[in-house]
Design a protein around this motif. Sequence first.
Motif, mmCIF file in Angstrom:
data_model
loop_
_atom_site.group_PDB
_atom_site.id
_atom_site.type_symbol
_atom_site.label_atom_id
_atom_site.label_comp_id
_atom_site.label_asym_id
_atom_site.label_seq_id
_atom_site.Cartn_x
_atom_site.Cartn_y
_atom_site.Cartn_z
ATOM 1 N N PRO A 26 0.855 -1.413 0.069
ATOM 2 C CA PRO A 26 -0.471 0.055 0.235
ATOM 3 C C PRO A 26 0.768 1.523 -0.401
ATOM 4 O O PRO A 26 0.521 2.068 -0.576
ATOM 5 C CB PRO A 26 -0.732 -0.121 1.085
ATOM 6 N N TRP A 27 2.351 0.719 0.616
ATOM 7 C CA TRP A 27 2.897 3.099 0.629
ATOM 8 C C TRP A 27 3.141 2.853 -1.184
ATOM 9 O O TRP A 27 3.941 4.162 -0.611
ATOM 10 C CB TRP A 27 4.016 2.355 1.338
ATOM 11 N N ALA A 28 3.663 2.245 -1.626
ATOM 12 C CA ALA A 28 3.579 2.305 -3.252
ATOM 13 C C ALA A 28 2.330 2.977 -3.941
ATOM 14 O O ALA A 28 2.376 3.120 -4.586
ATOM 15 C CB ALA A 28 3.982 0.856 -3.894
ATOM 16 N N LEU A 29 1.663 3.498 -2.740
ATOM 17 C CA LEU A 29 0.440 3.830 -3.689
ATOM 18 C C LEU A 29 -0.169 5.426 -3.773
ATOM 19 O O LEU A 29 0.368 5.851 -1.929
ATOM 20 C CB LEU A 29 -0.264 3.316 -3.798
ATOM 21 N N PRO A 30 -0.366 6.422 -4.274
ATOM 22 C CA PRO A 30 -0.697 7.562 -3.729
ATOM 23 C C PRO A 30 -1.233 7.465 -2.893
ATOM 24 O O PRO A 30 -1.622 9.114 -1.573
ATOM 25 C CB PRO A 30 -0.971 9.175 -4.773
ATOM 26 N N VAL A 31 -2.603 7.557 -2.725
ATOM 27 C CA VAL A 31 -3.950 7.528 -1.161
ATOM 28 C C VAL A 31 -3.473 7.489 -0.410
ATOM 29 O O VAL A 31 -4.064 7.870 0.954
ATOM 30 C CB VAL A 31 -5.169 6.012 -1.954
ATOM 31 N N PHE A 32 -1.762 6.723 0.132
ATOM 32 C CA PHE A 32 -1.286 6.665 1.614
ATOM 33 C C PHE A 32 -0.747 7.753 2.232
ATOM 34 O O PHE A 32 0.528 7.236 3.253
ATOM 35 C CB PHE A 32 -1.050 5.496 1.696
ATOM 36 N N GLY A 33 -0.013 8.591 0.865
ATOM 37 C CA GLY A 33 0.531 9.513 1.749
ATOM 38 C C GLY A 33 2.226 9.744 1.211
ATOM 39 O O GLY A 33 2.583 10.662 2.078
ATOM 40 N N GLN A 34 2.802 8.959 1.026
ATOM 41 C CA GLN A 34 4.251 7.888 0.721
ATOM 42 C C GLN A 34 4.284 8.990 -0.714
ATOM 43 O O GLN A 34 5.664 9.428 -0.676
ATOM 44 C CB GLN A 34 4.682 7.066 1.409
ATOM 45 N N VAL A 35 3.909 8.423 -1.882
ATOM 46 C CA VAL A 35 4.258 9.110 -3.021
ATOM 47 C C VAL A 35 3.477 9.924 -3.367
ATOM 48 O O VAL A 35 2.238 9.751 -2.941
ATOM 49 C CB VAL A 35 4.525 7.575 -3.131
ATOM 50 N N SER A 42 9.106 -0.096 -6.407
ATOM 51 C CA SER A 42 8.190 -0.394 -5.078
ATOM 52 C C SER A 42 8.006 -1.688 -5.085
ATOM 53 O O SER A 42 8.198 -2.655 -5.131
ATOM 54 C CB SER A 42 7.674 0.282 -4.543
ATOM 55 N N LEU A 43 6.260 -1.332 -6.672
ATOM 56 C CA LEU A 43 5.748 -2.399 -7.169
ATOM 57 C C LEU A 43 6.544 -4.005 -7.846
ATOM 58 O O LEU A 43 6.009 -4.469 -7.543
ATOM 59 C CB LEU A 43 4.573 -1.687 -7.837
ATOM 60 N N VAL A 44 7.838 -3.484 -8.116
ATOM 61 C CA VAL A 44 8.668 -4.148 -8.571
ATOM 62 C C VAL A 44 9.346 -5.213 -7.644
ATOM 63 O O VAL A 44 9.250 -6.441 -8.022
ATOM 64 C CB VAL A 44 9.317 -3.503 -10.305
ATOM 65 N N GLY A 45 9.516 -4.037 -7.450
ATOM 66 C CA GLY A 45 10.337 -4.850 -5.885
ATOM 67 C C GLY A 45 10.017 -6.187 -5.660
ATOM 68 O O GLY A 45 10.353 -7.212 -5.160
ATOM 69 N N LEU A 46 8.951 -5.431 -4.954
ATOM 70 C CA LEU A 46 7.944 -6.760 -3.900
ATOM 71 C C LEU A 46 6.974 -7.772 -4.967
ATOM 72 O O LEU A 46 6.877 -8.372 -4.173
ATOM 73 C CB LEU A 46 6.638 -5.568 -3.045
ATOM 74 N N PHE A 47 6.791 -7.043 -6.251
ATOM 75 C CA PHE A 47 5.749 -8.500 -6.049
ATOM 76 C C PHE A 47 6.831 -9.477 -7.222
ATOM 77 O O PHE A 47 6.486 -10.223 -7.145
ATOM 78 C CB PHE A 47 4.779 -7.582 -7.655
ATOM 79 N N GLY A 48 8.325 -8.877 -7.465
ATOM 80 C CA GLY A 48 8.949 -9.742 -8.485
ATOM 81 C C GLY A 48 9.575 -10.593 -6.981
ATOM 82 O O GLY A 48 9.520 -11.739 -7.476
ATOM 83 N N ALA A 49 9.621 -9.655 -5.629
ATOM 84 C CA ALA A 49 10.512 -10.550 -4.311
ATOM 85 C C ALA A 49 9.146 -12.325 -4.254
ATOM 86 O O ALA A 49 9.376 -12.806 -3.796
ATOM 87 C CB ALA A 49 10.818 -10.426 -3.681
ATOM 88 N N MET A 50 7.783 -11.324 -3.747
ATOM 89 C CA MET A 50 7.107 -12.359 -3.727
ATOM 90 C C MET A 50 6.664 -13.340 -5.251
ATOM 91 O O MET A 50 6.159 -14.859 -4.199
ATOM 92 C CB MET A 50 5.645 -11.543 -4.058
ATOM 93 N N LEU A 51 6.818 -13.084 -6.413
ATOM 94 C CA LEU A 51 6.509 -14.075 -7.239
ATOM 95 C C LEU A 51 8.178 -15.462 -7.022
ATOM 96 O O LEU A 51 7.675 -16.744 -7.441
ATOM 97 C CB LEU A 51 6.879 -13.873 -8.467
ATOM 98 N N VAL A 52 9.354 -14.420 -6.797
ATOM 99 C CA VAL A 52 10.585 -15.977 -6.085
ATOM 100 C C VAL A 52 10.262 -16.680 -5.409
ATOM 101 O O VAL A 52 10.228 -17.803 -4.871
ATOM 102 C CB VAL A 52 11.558 -14.824 -5.734
ATOM 103 N N CYS A 53 9.639 -15.455 -4.301
ATOM 104 C CA CYS A 53 8.387 -16.447 -2.516
ATOM 105 C C CYS A 53 7.932 -17.777 -3.336
ATOM 106 O O CYS A 53 7.875 -18.555 -2.594
ATOM 107 C CB CYS A 53 8.203 -15.720 -1.334
ATOM 108 N N ALA A 54 7.480 -17.360 -3.977
ATOM 109 C CA ALA A 54 5.883 -18.792 -5.060
ATOM 110 C C ALA A 54 7.039 -20.341 -5.597
ATOM 111 O O ALA A 54 6.454 -20.880 -4.971
ATOM 112 C CB ALA A 54 4.674 -17.557 -4.990
#
Length: 517
Positions: A26-35, A42-54
């Motif tokens: 969520p912190w990669a999305l503007p609605v949460f106020g950090q970007v 961030s999305l590439v990093g986290l989704f990519g890592a999640m795919l590796v874990c999967a």
Amino acid sequence: MNGTQICRLLGIVVLFIGAAMSLSLPWALPVFGQVDQIDLRSLVGLFGAMLVCAGVGGVLMWIGREQKGKTIFRREAIAVVGLSWILAMVLGAFPFWLSQTCIARDVDGGLIPMGIADGLFESASGFSGTGATVLSNLEDSEMVPRAILFWRSETHFLGGLGIMVLFVAVLGMGSAGKALMLTEMPGPNQETSEARSQRAARSFAALFIGLTIILSIILALEGMTVFDAMAHAFGTIATGGFSTHNKSIEFFHSPMIDYTLTLFMAIACTNFTLLYYVILWRPKKLFEDLEFRAYLTIMGAVVVLVIIFGLLAHDFTGPADALRYGSFQVVSIMTNTGFGTADFDQWNSFSRGLLFLLMFVGGCAGSTSCSVKVIRYLLLSKVLKLELEQIYHPNVVRHIRLGDRVIPDTALRKDVLLFFTIVLCVFVAGWMLLVAFEPDETWTALGHSPEHKLIDCASAVAATVNGVGPGLGIVGESENYGHFHWPSKCILSGMMLLGRLEFFILIVLFWPRFWRR
């Protein structure tokens, strides 16, 4: 050794880690106020890592697909715990690598991305609750994407609670759960098998999560953003120390925040069993506990000494300033948290020496603290007292007592002395390896004298193996570990995992006979 059973359990842990990464999205999305706009890095990093874990978790689960419900014994439990932490360190680094998180800028202003050793170091520091970092500018979102910065703090939460504690608490493993809990939470406070059961794991998890939520709310009310409040709550209750700002807690310039974190760091290093009794309205158990009283006594005595010598050396501007900064840094170091409100590396030599020694003390057994822990010092003092008495009364037989408890001293003497021996050996080995592999140019490039190399390397090893984070000199409160070369970062990453697992669990994985049938 049931290898397929180990693979199945490791697969569950890996999938759990991958699922936990989604909480940072969520912190990669503007609605949460950090970007201001969607943060693709961030999305590439986290989704990519999640795919590796999967992928990794799926393969491991497939290998162990026929082992569901089968008994797991102590050797398998040890292997699962040790390998889980190694896997967590590796997989936890993927969000940093895939998002191209950067550790610094070169002389021309260009970004220097994390290398393999950098990512492993940062991930090991997060999961082990150390708080040491290779990042030089946390506030530059071009260098450290916001969702990745949150993932960095989230690793404290996962590691502080303990991957295996989560595993047992959420999934339950019957007798296997007891074996995993005994291995994940080593120490001298193992009273009964029931204390390591699934029920105990759930109570521990509930306390940990509850304290984290309470502290997050308090910090938000005291002026932190929700992002900062959650990140610093993770680092406090897990006694980790990762901050979202370069100046750590000093950034907020708030006495109220300082005192709040001082209190919660002290609470987080209290035996969680005793905290459970407090919730049950039995606080007498807390103050009757010998270790807790010794813990408060050591902490209070060092605070007083730091304040007195700090005032004499003009480290503080006055008594109020001394109380605020002195108490915070003493509690931060003793609890192995490593947050900073002042650069204690600029204090007088006596105060710095006390803080260095505190790195080897830690909090209470059954807490999120690393290091030796107070209970072992109490036991060591009693063992030494008996040994001295037997010099002039060789036929006297006495039992070791902790309060009203009588402890079988035969096994105790061996365990306590062995632990202090392994701490000393690992510290000296790590110190000498760091001195050997890290060139003198690291100090000269930073404007320091190479003569400080021995002390700085000693403090770096002490700070990492004890889960503290900042040390002295070039790894002091205002510095970081980014200037070390990759062999040194690998050595220090190993120190962090060794300290978190209290040495034996990790060392035995490299013992060939352990794996033989």
